[in-house]
Design a protein around this motif. Structure first.
Motif, PDB file in Angstrom:
ATOM      1  N   LEU A 200      12.337   3.560  -0.594  1.00 48.44           N
ATOM      2  CA  LEU A 200      10.895   3.319  -0.804  1.00 48.44           C
ATOM      3  C   LEU A 200      10.632   1.972  -1.471  1.00 48.44           C
ATOM      4  O   LEU A 200       9.494   1.530  -1.555  1.00 48.44           O
ATOM      5  CB  LEU A 200      10.307   4.431  -1.692  1.00 48.44           C
ATOM      6  CG  LEU A 200      10.107   5.793  -1.034  1.00 48.44           C
ATOM      7  CD1 LEU A 200       9.836   6.867  -2.089  1.00 48.44           C
ATOM      8  CD2 LEU A 200       8.948   5.748  -0.035  1.00 48.44           C
TER       9      LEU A 200
ATOM     10  N   ILE B 110       4.235  -6.530   3.757  1.00 50.84           N
ATOM     11  CA  ILE B 110       4.904  -5.234   3.604  1.00 50.84           C
ATOM     12  C   ILE B 110       3.922  -4.102   3.899  1.00 50.84           C
ATOM     13  O   ILE B 110       4.210  -3.198   4.669  1.00 50.84           O
ATOM     14  CB  ILE B 110       5.468  -5.079   2.163  1.00 50.84           C
ATOM     15  CG1 ILE B 110       6.604  -6.056   1.930  1.00 50.84           C
ATOM     16  CG2 ILE B 110       5.927  -3.641   1.903  1.00 50.84           C
ATOM     17  CD1 ILE B 110       6.952  -6.283   0.451  1.00 50.84           C
ATOM     18  N   LEU B 111       2.732  -4.183   3.295  1.00 47.78           N
ATOM     19  CA  LEU B 111       1.741  -3.095   3.454  1.00 47.78           C
ATOM     20  C   LEU B 111       1.270  -2.997   4.896  1.00 47.78           C
ATOM     21  O   LEU B 111       1.078  -1.892   5.412  1.00 47.78           O
ATOM     22  CB  LEU B 111       0.563  -3.304   2.495  1.00 47.78           C
ATOM     23  CG  LEU B 111       0.911  -3.321   0.997  1.00 47.78           C
ATOM     24  CD1 LEU B 111      -0.348  -3.413   0.154  1.00 47.78           C
ATOM     25  CD2 LEU B 111       1.727  -2.098   0.591  1.00 47.78           C
TER      26      LEU B 111
ATOM     27  N   SER C  46       2.985  -3.674   7.486  1.00 49.43           N
ATOM     28  CA  SER C  46       4.062  -3.112   8.312  1.00 49.43           C
ATOM     29  C   SER C  46       4.182  -1.597   8.149  1.00 49.43           C
ATOM     30  O   SER C  46       4.791  -0.915   8.957  1.00 49.43           O
ATOM     31  CB  SER C  46       5.399  -3.766   7.963  1.00 49.43           C
ATOM     32  OG  SER C  46       5.849  -3.289   6.706  1.00 49.43           O
ATOM     33  N   LEU C  47       3.588  -1.061   7.073  1.00 49.28           N
ATOM     34  CA  LEU C  47       3.658   0.384   6.841  1.00 49.28           C
ATOM     35  C   LEU C  47       2.583   1.112   7.654  1.00 49.28           C
ATOM     36  O   LEU C  47       2.591   2.312   7.760  1.00 49.28           O
ATOM     37  CB  LEU C  47       3.480   0.706   5.345  1.00 49.28           C
ATOM     38  CG  LEU C  47       4.539   0.124   4.407  1.00 49.28           C
ATOM     39  CD1 LEU C  47       4.107   0.284   2.953  1.00 49.28           C
ATOM     40  CD2 LEU C  47       5.888   0.798   4.605  1.00 49.28           C
TER      41      LEU C  47
ATOM     42  N   SER D  51       4.278   6.103   0.070  1.00 49.49           N
ATOM     43  CA  SER D  51       4.580   5.218   1.209  1.00 49.49           C
ATOM     44  C   SER D  51       5.553   4.128   0.792  1.00 49.49           C
ATOM     45  O   SER D  51       6.438   3.750   1.553  1.00 49.49           O
ATOM     46  CB  SER D  51       3.304   4.537   1.720  1.00 49.49           C
ATOM     47  OG  SER D  51       2.251   5.454   1.836  1.00 49.49           O
ATOM     48  N   ALA D  52       5.360   3.579  -0.425  1.00 52.15           N
ATOM     49  CA  ALA D  52       6.196   2.452  -0.853  1.00 52.15           C
ATOM     50  C   ALA D  52       6.056   2.224  -2.349  1.00 52.15           C
ATOM     51  O   ALA D  52       5.044   2.590  -2.960  1.00 52.15           O
ATOM     52  CB  ALA D  52       5.787   1.176  -0.107  1.00 52.15           C
TER      53      ALA D  52
ATOM     54  N   LEU E 235      -2.110   4.926   2.541  1.00 47.54           N
ATOM     55  CA  LEU E 235      -1.060   4.174   1.847  1.00 47.54           C
ATOM     56  C   LEU E 235      -1.009   4.652   0.404  1.00 47.54           C
ATOM     57  O   LEU E 235      -1.955   4.426  -0.352  1.00 47.54           O
ATOM     58  CB  LEU E 235      -1.385   2.677   1.869  1.00 47.54           C
ATOM     59  CG  LEU E 235      -0.982   1.852   3.076  1.00 47.54           C
ATOM     60  CD1 LEU E 235      -1.442   0.411   2.874  1.00 47.54           C
ATOM     61  CD2 LEU E 235       0.523   1.879   3.313  1.00 47.54           C
TER      62      LEU E 235
END
Length: 218
Positions: A194, A214-215, A217-218, A110-111, A3
């Motif tokens: 992103l 959120i994390l 789901s990644l 990743s985000a 991540l």
């Protein structure tokens, strides 16, 4: 899968607390620009010495030096499970440089988590802070008052003060500068799919639940 994250948010939005939760659960280094500069300077790396020549004069470190220090930091082994960037990028040029370096290092983002709080609410939060004159213990009129009114919990003294940069005019100015800096970056990462906005005007644990969702789901 690693991540690789950027954490964004205005001063007072609660970024520091959420960063601790993320690092604790996902076991990644929390990389802030200040820490990177201090490490590079104290290790006497060529880029660190270059950065020092600017900071010693009170000047901003140019992008090419900042980007170089970030790239060296992201290349280190401890970032393999992922990383959490905080305080970088600050400009669109830095965002482009980060995109290049993450591609070269095979560590794509990743985000981007943006802790979103209305600046008016943040002004209230930040101007509510006051400090014990004797021991420096910090309190907040909104959610952390001394147990006994007018008496410091830590040292028992009765005199308090407010820092100049916590006074309304200074806080509003600081927020205005940060909004101006963050707005183009928010659009930049939104365009690249992103960006995740999290409502920061909730209980700390609720904010964390939203971030964690959120994390996960990644």
């Amino acid at each position: 899968m690693a991540l690789n994250l950027i954490l964004m948010g205005l001063p007072g939005a609660g970024k520091g607390t959420q960063a601790e939760f993320i690092v604790d659960k996902y076991h990644m280094p929390h990389i802030s620009t200040g820490d990177m500069f201090r490490a590079a300077i104290s290790n006497g790396t060529p880029l660190g010495l270059k950065a020092k020549s600017f900071t010693d004069k009170g000047n901003l470190v140019p992008d090419e030096v900042t980007n170089g220090i970030v790239k060296q930091r992201l290349a280190q082994k401890d970032t393999e499970p992922g990383f959490l960037l905080d305080g970088y990028p600050r400009t669109l040029d830095q965002a482009d440089a980060l995109a290049d370096m993450t591609e070269q290092l095979h560590k794509p983002l990743s985000a981007v988590i943006n802790i979103d709080v209305d600046p008016k609410i943040l002004t209230k939060r930040l101007t509510a802070r006051f400090i014990c004159k004797n021991c420096g213990a910090t309190y907040n009129k909104l959610y952390h008052m001394p147990k006994v009114d007018g008496t410091c919990d830590v040292c028992g003294h009765h005199e308090f003060y407010q820092r100049d940069d916590d006074k309304p005019e200074a806080v509003q100015n600081r927020l205005k500068v940060n909004v101006k800096m963050n707005t183009p970056l928010i659009s930049y990462y939104k365009d690249r799919d992103l960006l995740f906005n999290v409502n920061g005007d909730q209980d700390i644990d609720k904010v964390w639940q939203d971030v964690d969702k959120i994390l996960s789901s990644l």
